[in-house]
Design an enzyme around this catalytic site. Structure first.
Site, short mmCIF file in Angstrom:
data_model
loop_
_atom_site.label_atom_id
_atom_site.label_comp_id
_atom_site.label_asym_id
_atom_site.label_seq_id
_atom_site.Cartn_x
_atom_site.Cartn_y
_atom_site.Cartn_z
N CYS A 32 31.02 34.96 56.45
CA CYS A 32 30.66 34.02 57.18
C CYS A 32 31.89 33.17 57.83
O CYS A 32 32.96 33.56 57.90
CB CYS A 32 29.89 32.73 56.20
SG CYS A 32 30.99 32.18 54.91
N ASN A 72 34.22 31.41 54.47
CA ASN A 72 34.44 32.09 53.31
C ASN A 72 34.31 31.07 52.09
O ASN A 72 34.94 31.41 51.17
CB ASN A 72 35.57 33.04 53.27
CG ASN A 72 35.37 33.86 52.11
OD1 ASN A 72 36.58 34.23 51.52
ND2 ASN A 72 34.26 34.39 51.76
N CYS A 90 31.00 28.89 51.67
CA CYS A 90 30.02 28.47 51.34
C CYS A 90 29.13 29.68 51.08
O CYS A 90 28.67 30.45 50.13
CB CYS A 90 29.26 27.69 52.29
SG CYS A 90 30.14 26.12 52.47
N ARG A 91 28.44 30.34 52.40
CA ARG A 91 27.41 31.55 52.23
C ARG A 91 27.92 32.86 51.76
O ARG A 91 27.36 33.16 50.86
CB ARG A 91 26.95 31.63 53.73
CG ARG A 91 26.19 30.40 54.26
CD ARG A 91 25.69 30.39 55.60
NE ARG A 91 26.98 30.52 56.41
CZ ARG A 91 27.10 30.77 57.78
NH1 ARG A 91 25.88 30.77 58.48
NH2 ARG A 91 28.01 30.47 58.58
N SER A 92 29.07 33.43 52.15
CA SER A 92 29.66 34.72 52.04
C SER A 92 30.02 34.69 50.29
O SER A 92 29.64 35.72 49.60
CB SER A 92 30.51 34.93 52.84
OG SER A 92 31.72 34.25 52.82
N ASP A 125 24.40 27.24 57.49
CA ASP A 125 25.68 27.11 56.97
C ASP A 125 25.46 25.52 56.30
O ASP A 125 25.22 24.55 57.14
CB ASP A 125 26.98 26.94 57.86
CG ASP A 125 28.15 26.80 57.37
OD1 ASP A 125 28.32 26.12 56.20
OD2 ASP A 125 29.22 27.04 58.03
#
Length: 157
Positions: A12, A15, A17-19, A127
């Site tokens: 993402c 690196n 939050c999402r990933s 995000d």
């Protein structure tokens, strides 16, 4: 899924939050099935802004509540990732475009949207960084659904 694709890199923007959330969830779900040793998982960022930092505290709070461990430290995607991983999963169209621009000529990794695994059909995982705790809750649930579906499609145990 072919053995060479049992290596997955989540990418993402930053690196944090999402990933790293998706990496932690998938690692946790694989461990519950005793499959974690058969997979290589990691996550990375498009940009360098958070390199070395822990994931966002709001996401970590949800993961802790859900019993999903996460010890990740942010890192930036590098050319070697395109040779080392069979599959790179991105979270939005911009991530995919950025990854294709970063891909070295000899990069063999397949790049695709992680949201394509969402059984609800929501292909873009938003995000939550500039949002609040509710946005992180939505992101966590979205990533969890995608991880479950990814396992259904790629784990034969």
């Amino acid at each position: 899924m072919a053995d060479e694709c049992r290596s997955v890199l989540f990418v993402c923007l930053g690196n944090i939050c999402r990933s790293p959330t998706s990496e932690a969830i998938l690692r946790h779900l694989l461990a519950q099935k005793g499959l974690d040793k058969q997979w290589k998982l990691d996550s990375a960022a498009i940009g360098p802004w958070h390199v070395g930092k822990r994931p966002d505290r709001r996401g970590l709070a949800i993961q802790k509540r859900e019993g999903v461990p996460n010890t990740h430290r942010a890192r930036q995607v590098c050319e070697e990732d395109f040779r080392e991983f069979g599959l790179i999963l991105a979270f939005d169209d911009e991530n995919v475009q950025d990854l294709e621009q970063l891909r070295p000529k000899d990069g063999t990794a397949k790049v695709e949207l992680f949201g394509k695994y969402d059984p609800d059909g929501v292909t873009i995982i938003e995000d939550p960084y500039y949002g609040d705790e509710d946005d992180f809750e939505v992101m966590y649930k979205h990533c969890y659904r995608c991880c479950q579906e990814f396992m259904k499609k790629n784990c034969s145990a």
